[in-house]
Design a protein around this motif. Structure first.
Motif, PDB file in Angstrom:
ATOM      1  N   VAL A  10       8.837  -5.337  -5.840  1.00 21.56           N
ATOM      2  CA  VAL A  10       8.220  -5.207  -7.728  1.00 21.56           C
ATOM      3  C   VAL A  10       6.720  -4.790  -7.152  1.00 21.56           C
ATOM      4  O   VAL A  10       6.014  -3.804  -7.019  1.00 21.56           O
ATOM      5  CB  VAL A  10       8.199  -6.274  -8.280  1.00 21.56           C
ATOM      6  N   GLU A  11       5.596  -6.025  -6.500  1.00 19.49           N
ATOM      7  CA  GLU A  11       4.610  -6.031  -6.633  1.00 19.49           C
ATOM      8  C   GLU A  11       4.271  -5.349  -5.170  1.00 19.49           C
ATOM      9  O   GLU A  11       3.692  -4.413  -5.409  1.00 19.49           O
ATOM     10  CB  GLU A  11       3.829  -7.914  -5.730  1.00 19.49           C
ATOM     11  N   GLU A  31       4.239  -1.380  -7.110  1.00 16.63           N
ATOM     12  CA  GLU A  31       3.136  -1.904  -8.151  1.00 16.63           C
ATOM     13  C   GLU A  31       2.018  -1.271  -7.548  1.00 16.63           C
ATOM     14  O   GLU A  31       1.114  -0.195  -7.529  1.00 16.63           O
ATOM     15  CB  GLU A  31       2.840  -2.470  -9.053  1.00 16.63           C
ATOM     16  N   SER A  32       1.879  -1.797  -6.497  1.00 16.10           N
ATOM     17  CA  SER A  32       0.846  -1.546  -5.633  1.00 16.10           C
ATOM     18  C   SER A  32       0.488  -0.091  -5.008  1.00 16.10           C
ATOM     19  O   SER A  32      -0.082   0.552  -4.622  1.00 16.10           O
ATOM     20  CB  SER A  32       0.657  -2.385  -3.990  1.00 16.10           C
ATOM     21  N   ILE A  50       1.837   2.293  -7.335  1.00 15.15           N
ATOM     22  CA  ILE A  50       1.934   3.262  -7.859  1.00 15.15           C
ATOM     23  C   ILE A  50       0.205   3.191  -8.102  1.00 15.15           C
ATOM     24  O   ILE A  50      -1.020   4.194  -8.526  1.00 15.15           O
ATOM     25  CB  ILE A  50       2.444   2.834  -9.054  1.00 15.15           C
ATOM     26  N   ALA A  51      -0.665   2.125  -7.536  1.00 17.09           N
ATOM     27  CA  ALA A  51      -2.215   1.840  -8.559  1.00 17.09           C
ATOM     28  C   ALA A  51      -3.041   2.548  -6.663  1.00 17.09           C
ATOM     29  O   ALA A  51      -3.967   2.264  -6.794  1.00 17.09           O
ATOM     30  CB  ALA A  51      -2.521   0.436  -8.064  1.00 17.09           C
ATOM     31  N   GLN A  89       7.526   4.520  -9.233  1.00 17.33           N
ATOM     32  CA  GLN A  89       7.277   4.519 -10.863  1.00 17.33           C
ATOM     33  C   GLN A  89       9.811   4.610 -10.733  1.00 17.33           C
ATOM     34  O   GLN A  89       9.431   3.302 -11.505  1.00 17.33           O
ATOM     35  CB  GLN A  89       7.153   5.224 -11.585  1.00 17.33           C
ATOM     36  N   LEU A 105      11.048   1.215  -9.487  1.00 13.72           N
ATOM     37  CA  LEU A 105      10.221   0.620 -10.399  1.00 13.72           C
ATOM     38  C   LEU A 105      10.554  -0.332 -11.309  1.00 13.72           C
ATOM     39  O   LEU A 105      11.454  -1.251 -12.016  1.00 13.72           O
ATOM     40  CB  LEU A 105       8.812   0.357 -10.634  1.00 13.72           C
ATOM     41  N   LYS A 134      12.773  -3.656 -12.272  1.00 14.33           N
ATOM     42  CA  LYS A 134      12.913  -4.762 -13.147  1.00 14.33           C
ATOM     43  C   LYS A 134      14.591  -4.620 -13.742  1.00 14.33           C
ATOM     44  O   LYS A 134      13.893  -5.223 -14.699  1.00 14.33           O
ATOM     45  CB  LYS A 134      11.335  -3.131 -14.211  1.00 14.33           C
TER      46      LYS A 134
END
Length: 328
Positions: A260-261, A264-265, A267-268, A316, A319, A323
């Motif tokens: 997940v981390e 998310e990175s 996506i960022a 996305q 992710l 989740k």
């Protein structure tokens, strides 16, 4: 179809089968269901992982426990505090064997070290299923996972696609003797060199985020022209990213595992990508096939749990799946 979508399909199918058998318990098919229940009565499936401290192994644990819940068998998941605690994993395997489980599902950190213990299990008639990392175990029931060399190759190809021929790259490996991360590094190195990149640094960081940051800081002091980095797991990739950002650099960093981390990175716009090895499926399939082994049903000798290349284009979707499987 994406692997994580397939995962949901597997889970949904299993759940529907359980519901169907429950609804038909008083019909003529009830005898078959009762027999299957007797096969598993009092049986526990022991799952021994490399560690339970990282997100990747948490996904494996989630898959194993979901399979146990949905398929009606008790699952006990254990693992040492870190992947470097090889002897602790051996002790855990022997402890589980002493409890006489119906089957043993193991991801060996150092295969050669744990094989003698696993041989004890097979000699006692306990089915042994290996996940994520294979071992030279004569009487194992199956290996479930992906070829780590192939995963590394995919990572190397992805990184090379973001660079120019002749660029210098670094490789960050896991704990010494961890065949899974070693094979990922070998695969990435071959793909990068085949694409014309120069591997100028290769250092272990024990699959640890903080250590990877420190290792990468040292690499950058001696190799100021690094243009890209591959790390053999996502925690290390995120540690590498911290070191790179602290230097004010913007270079692609690729990880492995699809946590997940990490997603998310991506996506960022920070990590450039990760290679997901479907750890949830490994756990689920490990327990599912352990049940088959307990019942005396045929189990394929090698079961591929698949690989996904995760970049900003599909992060996305990944992710959302991750989740969904970690919800209590």
């Amino acid at each position: 179809m994406k692997k994580w979508v397939k995962s949901l399909g597997v889970v949904a199918m299993a759940a529907s089968m359980i519901i169907a058998s429950g609804c038909g318990g008083e019909k003529s098919s009830g005898g078959s269901s009762e027999k299957e229940g007797n096969d598993l009565e009092g049986k526990t499936i022991s799952v021994v992982l490399k560690t339970l401290s990282s997100p990747y192994w948490k996904y494996v644990e989630a898959g194993a426990k979901a399979a146990g819940k949905e398929l009606g068998v008790e699952v006990n998941v254990v693992g040492p505090a870190s992947e470097s605690q090889v002897i602790e994993q051996v002790n855990m395997i022997e402890d589980q064997i002493n409890q006489s489980p119906g089957a043993l599902v193991v991801s060996p950190t150092q295969p050669s070290t744990v094989v003698p213990s696993l041989e004890q299990a097979t000699q006692q008639g306990i089915p042994v299923l290996l996940i994520d990392t294979d071992a030279e175990l004569k009487d194992k029931t199956t290996f479930i996972g992906t070829e780590n060399f192939t995963a590394g190759q995919e990572a190397g190809k992805l990184l090379a696609s973001m660079l120019n021929k002749g660029d210098e790259v670094a490789l960050i490996s896991g704990a010494l003797g961890n065949t899974a991360t070693d094979e990922r590094i070998k695969g990435a190195k071959k793909a990068l060199e085949d694409a014309g990149m120069k591997v100028v640094a290769e250092q272990p960081a024990d699959s640890d985020k903080s250590k990877a940051m420190s290792v990468m800081e040292n690499i950058l002091q001696n190799n100021k022209n690094i243009k890209g980095v591959f790390a053999a797991n996502d925690d290390m990739a995120l540690g590498v990213l911290r070191a790179v950002e602290a230097k004010g650099m913007k270079i692609p960093v690729i990880g492995t595992d699809g946590t997940v981390e990490a997603v998310e990175s991506i996506i960022a716009g920070k990590l450039a990508g990760t290679i997901a090895q479907s750890p949830y499926d490994m756990g689920y399939l490990g327990v599912e096939n352990a049940i088959k082994a307990i019942k005396g049903e045929k189990v394929e000798k090698r079961i591929d749990s698949g690989i996904d290349v995760i970049t900003k284009e599909n992060a996305q979707e990944k992710l959302e799946f991750l989740k969904s499987i970690t919800k209590e």
